[in-house]
Motif scaffolding. Structure first.
Motif, mmCIF file in Angstrom:
data_model
loop_
_atom_site.group_PDB
_atom_site.id
_atom_site.type_symbol
_atom_site.label_atom_id
_atom_site.label_comp_id
_atom_site.label_asym_id
_atom_site.label_seq_id
_atom_site.Cartn_x
_atom_site.Cartn_y
_atom_site.Cartn_z
ATOM 1 N N SER A 98 -18.939 20.702 41.910
ATOM 2 C CA SER A 98 -18.953 20.511 40.665
ATOM 3 C C SER A 98 -19.663 19.311 40.575
ATOM 4 C CB SER A 98 -17.576 20.449 40.207
ATOM 5 O OG SER A 98 -17.425 20.024 38.992
ATOM 6 N N GLY A 99 -20.663 18.942 39.231
ATOM 7 C CA GLY A 99 -20.990 17.109 38.834
ATOM 8 C C GLY A 99 -21.751 17.269 40.315
ATOM 9 N N SER A 100 -21.476 15.402 40.236
ATOM 10 C CA SER A 100 -21.921 14.478 41.734
ATOM 11 C C SER A 100 -21.048 14.813 42.429
ATOM 12 C CB SER A 100 -22.630 13.648 41.005
ATOM 13 O OG SER A 100 -21.772 12.980 40.363
ATOM 14 N N GLY A 101 -20.095 15.798 42.559
ATOM 15 C CA GLY A 101 -19.028 15.540 43.357
ATOM 16 C C GLY A 101 -17.737 14.324 43.421
ATOM 17 N N PRO A 102 -16.595 14.373 43.860
ATOM 18 C CA PRO A 102 -16.450 15.045 45.592
ATOM 19 C C PRO A 102 -16.083 16.958 45.096
ATOM 20 C CG PRO A 102 -15.438 13.155 45.676
ATOM 21 C CD PRO A 102 -16.054 13.352 44.273
ATOM 22 N N THR A 103 -15.739 17.323 43.366
ATOM 23 C CA THR A 103 -14.596 17.475 43.759
ATOM 24 C C THR A 103 -15.900 19.369 44.223
ATOM 25 O OG1 THR A 103 -13.589 17.116 42.230
ATOM 26 C CG2 THR A 103 -13.051 19.322 41.926
#
Ligand code: ATP
Length: 287
Positions: free
Chosen positions: A248-253
């Motif tokens: 998700s997004g730029s991370g790190p999730t």
């Protein structure tokens, strides 16, 4: 009414594409945003003592103008010349700097709650316009749900809702700099762009399998080589029953999409056993 509270939902990106880098340094994006039932909670209380006082359960977060909650409250209180002060308690549950728009959703919810508490009468659209001056993702966080976000994030349109599913969130205990990711993003003929239109078609057809077949985030091309554990977590989710998995997004999730709650719970335990100190959590969509 002297006090009110609001839940601020996290978001994940079902699809994230960057179309180009603009001359002013901003990136033109095309993203599918989805709110999930993982919340921060804000409690706002009017006070006779002038000024804004922010308290939070996370000791490392700023409680001054560097916090988006403080900034958003100040913006509305100054514009509407609100007398007296405001105490804000921010209970963080959304992991910080994770790619889940934690700060942006807090700011959006703070403005929604303040609008309600002081009966300012602002429409969602008016709040979104003010939110944009503080951050590109804030207008979406005012809107919530499933949305297509374009431009620098300010052009929002409603798209068909995502089919019902369970979401496994896993955030490894590593730090990813958003600036690093965008600075190192290479946009050329070899860049693998996700097919956002096909994702929207899958949503319209309520076809979760087809949607999962098209998941894509162009920022993985930067974050995964720098942090290979993200690919390992995705692999773990797929091997344990996820229909699809993405950063998700730029991370790190990393999130995984499941059609079965028990499978999602079992995959969560597997992610926790990985040596990456994962915060792992199973939830579902916030409509
Ligand atoms: P995005 O998905 O929009 O990139 P993020 O999840 O990566 O967001 P945030 O959790 O919003 O990132 O936090 C990024 C930085 O913003 C943190 O380093 C933090 O110090 C600062 N910040 C300011 N206000 C907040 C807030 N209310 N909650 C969390 N972080 C905040």
């Amino acid at each position: 009414m002297d006090s009110t509270w609001i839940n601020a939902p996290a978001k994940i990106n079902i699809g994230l594409d960057v179309l180009r880098r603009r001359e002013d340094g901003y990136h033109e994006v095309k993203m599918i945003m989805q709110s999930i039932r993982l919340f921060d909670r804000l409690t706002l209380t009017k006070s006779r003592e002038p000024g804004i006082r922010l308290t939070t359960n996370l000791h490392f977060l700023p409680v001054n103008e560097d916090n988006l909650v403080y900034k958003s409250a100040k913006l509305l209180m100054e514009e509407f010349q609100i007398d007296g002060g405001l105490d804000i308690q921010l209970d963080k549950r959304i992991p910080v700097a994770a790619g889940m728009a934690g700060g942006s959703t807090d700011a959006a919810s703070c403005m929604l709650a303040l609008n309600h508490l002081y009966k300012l009468g602002l429409s969602k659209r008016q709040l979104m316009k003010r939110g944009l001056s503080l951050g590109a993702d804030i207008p979406y966080c005012v809107m919530k749900g499933t949305a297509l976000s374009e431009g620098i994030g300010e052009k929002l349109s409603t798209i068909p809702q995502m089919p019902d599913c369970y979401i496994l969130i896993a955030k490894p205990g590593i730090h990813v700099s958003t600036r690093f990711v965008y600075t190192n993003l290479v946009l050329d003929d070899n860049t693998p762009h996700p097919d956002i239109e096909s994702m929207i078609t899958a949503m319209r057809n309520r076809d979760l399998h087809d949607l999962c077949a098209h998941l894509g985030n162009v920022l993985e091309t930067v974050t995964i080589p720098a942090h290979p554990e993200i690919a390992e977590i995705k692999k773990c989710m797929i091997e344990n029953g996820a229909l699809g998995s993405l950063m998700s997004g730029s991370g790190p999730t990393v999130f995984g999409i499941f059609d079965d709650f028990d499978k999602a719970m079992a995959a969560k335990e597997k992610c926790r056993q990985l040596p990456y100190r994962c915060f792992a959590f199973v939830t579902d969509l916030y409509r």
